[in-house]
Design an enzyme around this catalytic site. Structure first.
Site, mmCIF file in Angstrom:
data_model
loop_
_atom_site.group_PDB
_atom_site.id
_atom_site.type_symbol
_atom_site.label_atom_id
_atom_site.label_comp_id
_atom_site.label_asym_id
_atom_site.label_seq_id
_atom_site.Cartn_x
_atom_site.Cartn_y
_atom_site.Cartn_z
ATOM 1 N N ASP A 69 0.673 -1.080 0.048
ATOM 2 C CA ASP A 69 0.034 -0.081 -0.007
ATOM 3 C C ASP A 69 0.965 1.189 0.037
ATOM 4 O O ASP A 69 1.802 1.219 0.702
ATOM 5 C CB ASP A 69 -1.067 -0.031 1.287
ATOM 6 C CG ASP A 69 -1.858 -1.241 0.956
ATOM 7 O OD1 ASP A 69 -1.660 -2.125 0.500
ATOM 8 O OD2 ASP A 69 -2.674 -0.991 2.089
ATOM 9 N N HIS A 77 -0.498 4.796 -0.099
ATOM 10 C CA HIS A 77 -1.296 5.715 0.612
ATOM 11 C C HIS A 77 -0.872 7.167 0.543
ATOM 12 O O HIS A 77 -0.466 7.655 1.449
ATOM 13 C CB HIS A 77 -1.235 5.211 2.303
ATOM 14 C CG HIS A 77 -2.498 4.291 2.549
ATOM 15 N ND1 HIS A 77 -3.735 4.494 2.149
ATOM 16 C CD2 HIS A 77 -2.317 3.248 3.046
ATOM 17 C CE1 HIS A 77 -4.506 3.274 2.506
ATOM 18 N NE2 HIS A 77 -3.679 2.433 2.983
ATOM 19 N N HIS A 97 -9.694 1.578 -0.667
ATOM 20 C CA HIS A 97 -9.509 3.150 -0.527
ATOM 21 C C HIS A 97 -9.666 3.545 -2.039
ATOM 22 O O HIS A 97 -10.286 4.831 -2.150
ATOM 23 C CB HIS A 97 -8.110 3.406 -0.135
ATOM 24 C CG HIS A 97 -8.041 3.494 1.471
ATOM 25 N ND1 HIS A 97 -8.542 4.664 2.324
ATOM 26 C CD2 HIS A 97 -7.971 2.679 2.342
ATOM 27 C CE1 HIS A 97 -8.552 4.421 3.416
ATOM 28 N NE2 HIS A 97 -7.957 3.024 3.449
ATOM 29 N N HIS A 146 -3.145 -4.420 1.979
ATOM 30 C CA HIS A 146 -4.341 -4.359 2.902
ATOM 31 C C HIS A 146 -4.106 -4.416 4.186
ATOM 32 O O HIS A 146 -4.399 -3.530 5.059
ATOM 33 C CB HIS A 146 -5.403 -5.123 2.346
ATOM 34 C CG HIS A 146 -6.824 -4.960 2.998
ATOM 35 N ND1 HIS A 146 -7.350 -3.736 3.032
ATOM 36 C CD2 HIS A 146 -7.770 -5.766 3.836
ATOM 37 C CE1 HIS A 146 -8.675 -3.910 3.605
ATOM 38 N NE2 HIS A 146 -8.765 -4.964 4.252
#
Length: 222
Positions: A18, A20, A74, A184
């Site tokens: 991830d 982000h 997301h 995740h």
């Protein structure tokens, strides 16, 4: 639903957990392993946006010919809100989505269309067999189901949101695929259950790092 890539004969295929919205930190990690955009490819296991300071750069990264990603939960939160159909009962802003409100309406619509178009699954052919990438979990013990295109809404939600395999410590391998790579779940180090690899080691956190997995060796890239 499934995007397939042939074997990279010219360079490496690297998977990352991830992101982000921490693309600057990812760029630094790629420099450390000598990532060569001319020959190497980078595959992201979803959650490109939210929480970090550079989520707005996602459209820039999606234009890079060497960068490919599956959708994460997301992305689902972001594209649905951008296109006026937010996920019920989940406040995207409280989950790091404040950045979306800083974009003007045309930018939000374009972002929504791009994130909505991301595949649920990616399959990369390697010299030792195919490797799958799914954000959260794969709902079956046989990868061939990915080629049928017959996923239910519940199956799609499993791919985006489920933690059941890890929480139950389910070690049954997924058949007809060399390995399946997930993000995740943020873990201190890369973790394996059967032939399933969890590679989100919190590169987007101050106390974490990006695990960059070589899909041909299934070991961290150096």
């Amino acid at each position: 639903m499934l995007q397939q890539f042939s074997c990279n004969q010219a360079g490496r295929d690297i998977a990352v957990g991830d992101i982000h919205g921490c693309f600057g930190k990812l760029e630094a990690a790629l420099r450390r392993i000598g990532f060569a955009a001319e020959t190497d490819r980078l595959f992201a296991v979803g959650d490109l946006v939210d929480r970090g300071p550079e989520s707005h750069r996602v459209m820039e990264w999606l234009r890079y010919p060497w960068f490919h990603a599956v959708s994460g939960n997301h992305e689902q939160l972001a594209w649905r809100r951008a296109l006026g159909d937010p996920v019920p009962d989940i406040d995207h802003v409280r989950h790091g989505g404040q950045w979306l409100d800083l974009l003007d309406t045309p930018e939000q619509l374009e972002l929504g269309r791009q994130l909505r178009a991301l595949p649920l699954l990616i399959e990369v052919e390697t010299r030792l067999g195919p490797v799958g990438l799914v954000h959260a979990d794969f709902p079956y013990d046989d990868w061939r189901v990915a080629h049928t295109g017959g996923f239910s809404v519940e199956d799609e939600e499993t791919c985006l949101w489920s933690m059941a395999r890890y929480r139950s410590q389910y070690h049954q391998p997924i058949r007809h695929v060399r390995a399946v790579v997930h993000g995740h779940l943020t873990l201190p180090r890369m973790t394996q259950l059967g032939n399933v690899l969890y590679i989100d080691t919190g590169g987007w956190r101050n106390d974490g790092h990006f695990t960059l997995l070589d899909l041909h060796t299934l070991k961290p890239a150096r």
